[in-house]
Design an enzyme around this catalytic site. Structure first.
Site, PDB file in Angstrom:
ATOM      1  CB  SER A 115      -0.961   0.005   1.184  1.00 53.29           C
ATOM      2  OG  SER A 115      -2.038  -0.874   0.947  1.00 53.29           O
ATOM      3  CE1 TYR A 221      -5.171   2.324   3.936  1.00 49.97           C
ATOM      4  CE2 TYR A 221      -5.801   0.153   3.120  1.00 49.97           C
ATOM      5  CZ  TYR A 221      -4.879   1.195   3.189  1.00 49.97           C
ATOM      6  OH  TYR A 221      -3.692   1.107   2.503  1.00 49.97           O
ATOM      7  CG  ASN A 223      -7.037  -2.412  -0.777  1.00 52.48           C
ATOM      8  OD1 ASN A 223      -6.149  -1.641  -0.432  1.00 52.48           O
ATOM      9  ND2 ASN A 223      -7.189  -3.611  -0.238  1.00 52.48           N
ATOM     10  N   GLY A 367       2.834  -0.695   3.965  1.00 52.88           N
ATOM     11  CA  GLY A 367       2.066  -1.567   3.083  1.00 52.88           C
ATOM     12  C   GLY A 367       2.406  -3.031   3.251  1.00 52.88           C
ATOM     13  CB  SER A 392       6.223 -13.393   6.776  1.00 45.62           C
ATOM     14  OG  SER A 392       5.664 -13.649   5.514  1.00 45.62           O
TER      15      SER A 392
END
Length: 422
Positions: A115, A221, A223, A367, A392
């Site tokens: 983001s 929020y 998208n 993001g 991750s």
């Protein structure tokens, strides 16, 4: 700072809790559990010779290395970071580039930036506003009449997430329910991560759902707002968003490692691998999601970048080099009902108050996509920035605990001299 990064009071504590949950889902949960966006692939033969350039002379800053090591110690696979401030530039990394290997993440590596894309898109829209091509408070339906948008929705509402349109990647509601949209989490996302989406089909899905609230009456929020902004840019200019970004931002600032890859599913050049942990038939599995199709988030999270390019962009934006001062001021006006881990939302940026014992106002937009997270922070003058990428791995991590704690410490170390802000 307090135990967690400062948040702004909403009209009710319940609204604030939901806002924080949405933000964590959009960043930490996506990073840790694969929510929200697809990731992209790196060619298997990519060299890693530039993996870890040393900090410039005099830039031995063990507190910064310790702060990024804290993310790895919390269970993340790796992290690369760049800090630019009055002491010069510091770059470093921690963890591993790839599970099972020993090489650290490349500090010049490319990554799915999620983001942070929104700050770039908002900048393009505001440049068009400055040129008189778009009215900031004009109805979006006037530019995109075929979509059937509520005529009360303005361009400003798209950029500040106050339109009320359904979030096509899934929507949280105040009563705690979640209405799914396009597959964006779990096994369903893993199985569909190479699927190609068109902005129009995502917008059609969103507009087929009831609005979350009346336009301009609340904040949430979504998208969808930025995918609509992409369609707006393309309609007004007659060119693709990728072309407009190149013409208006990437080429002028010489951002050679930033791109909107479209349906391409790999990251070209040096990069770290990202992984996604998900449950399948009662068993936890981990998959390498470095290759993925980010067309799930057009203009909302589909960009590839580097810490160097994010620094150059955000420093230029906040330094007044990309949009006029009056529009930069509009960009930094946070909506009073917004809030969460990163502050309150303006037009494509979060505005965070770190208090008098730190730097005061701090601008950011972070993001995530499956397996990848990005950080982008700057002081209002653009002279002090923090940009980073986190990947991750295979560890089970609680996103509501591990990520905020490590982020809080990092921001304190970079912007507050390690001191807690009020």
């Amino acid at each position: 700072m307090s135990e967690s990064l400062p948040t702004v009071k909403n009209s009710t504590a319940r609204t604030r809790r939901v806002s924080q949950r949405v933000v964590l889902t959009a960043l930490a949960a996506a990073l840790l559990a694969g929510a929200a966006t697809p990731a992209v692939a790196a060619p298997s033969g990519t060299a890693d010779s530039s993996a870890v350039p040393k900090a410039a002379a005099g830039q031995d800053r063990p507190e910064l290395q310790k702060a990024i090591q804290d993310f790895v110690d919390a269970g993340f696979a790796g992290m690369q970071m760049r800090v630019n401030d009055e002491r010069g530039e510091w770059v470093g990394s921690a963890g591993v580039r790839k599970l099972g290997a020993s090489a650290k993440p490349p500090t010049n590596g490319r990554f799915w930036s999620g983001s942070t894309t929104k700050a770039f898109v908002a900048t393009v829209v505001l440049q068009l506003v400055a040129e008189g091509e778009i009215g900031l408070d004009a109805p979006v339906a006037g530019y995109l009449p075929k979509l059937g948008l509520d005529r009360r929705i303005t361009v400003r509402m798209l950029l500040q997430h106050t339109s009320g349109v359904f979030n096509y990647s899934g929507e949280f509601y105040l009563d705690g329910t979640f209405v799914p949209g396009i597959p964006s989490v779990g096994k369903e996302w893993v199985d569909n991560r190479f699927h190609a989406y068109r902005p129009q089909e995502l917008v059609r899905l969103a507009l087929s759902k009831p609005a979350k609230f009346e336009p301009g009456t609340n904040w949430s929020y979504a998208n969808t707002n930025y995918t609509l902004a992409q369609l707006l840019i393309e309609k007004v200019t007659g060119r693709s968003l990728a072309e407009e970004m190149k013409r208006r931002i990437l080429r002028p600032l010489k951002l050679r490692d930033t791109e909107l890859p479209g349906n391409r599913t790999n990251i070209r050049g040096p990069h770290a691998h990202g992984y996604y942990r998900y449950e399948d038939a009662g068993q936890w599995k981990v998959v390498d999601v470095t290759r993925q199709n980010t067309s799930l988030l057009p203009a909302a999270g589909d960009m590839i970048s580097t810490t160097q390019d994010l620094h150059t962009f955000f420093s230029a934006l906040n330094g007044g080099r990309l949009i006029p001062a009056r529009l930069l001021a509009e960009m930094r006006k946070p909506h009073p009902k917004s809030g969460g881990l990163f502050g309150r939302y303006g037009l494509g940026v979060y505005v965070q108050d770190t208090g008098p014992d730190c730097v005061g106002t701090l601008l950011n937009h972070n993001g995530s996509v499956g397996g990848y997270g990005s950080l982008m922070y700057s002081t209002p003058d653009g002279k002090k920035t923090l940009t980073a990428s986190i990947t991750s791995g295979d560890a089970a991590i609680d996103p509501a605990q591990a990520f905020p704690k490590a982020l809080n410490k990092l921001v304190k170390d970079v912007f507050c001299g390690g001191k807690a802000a009020s």
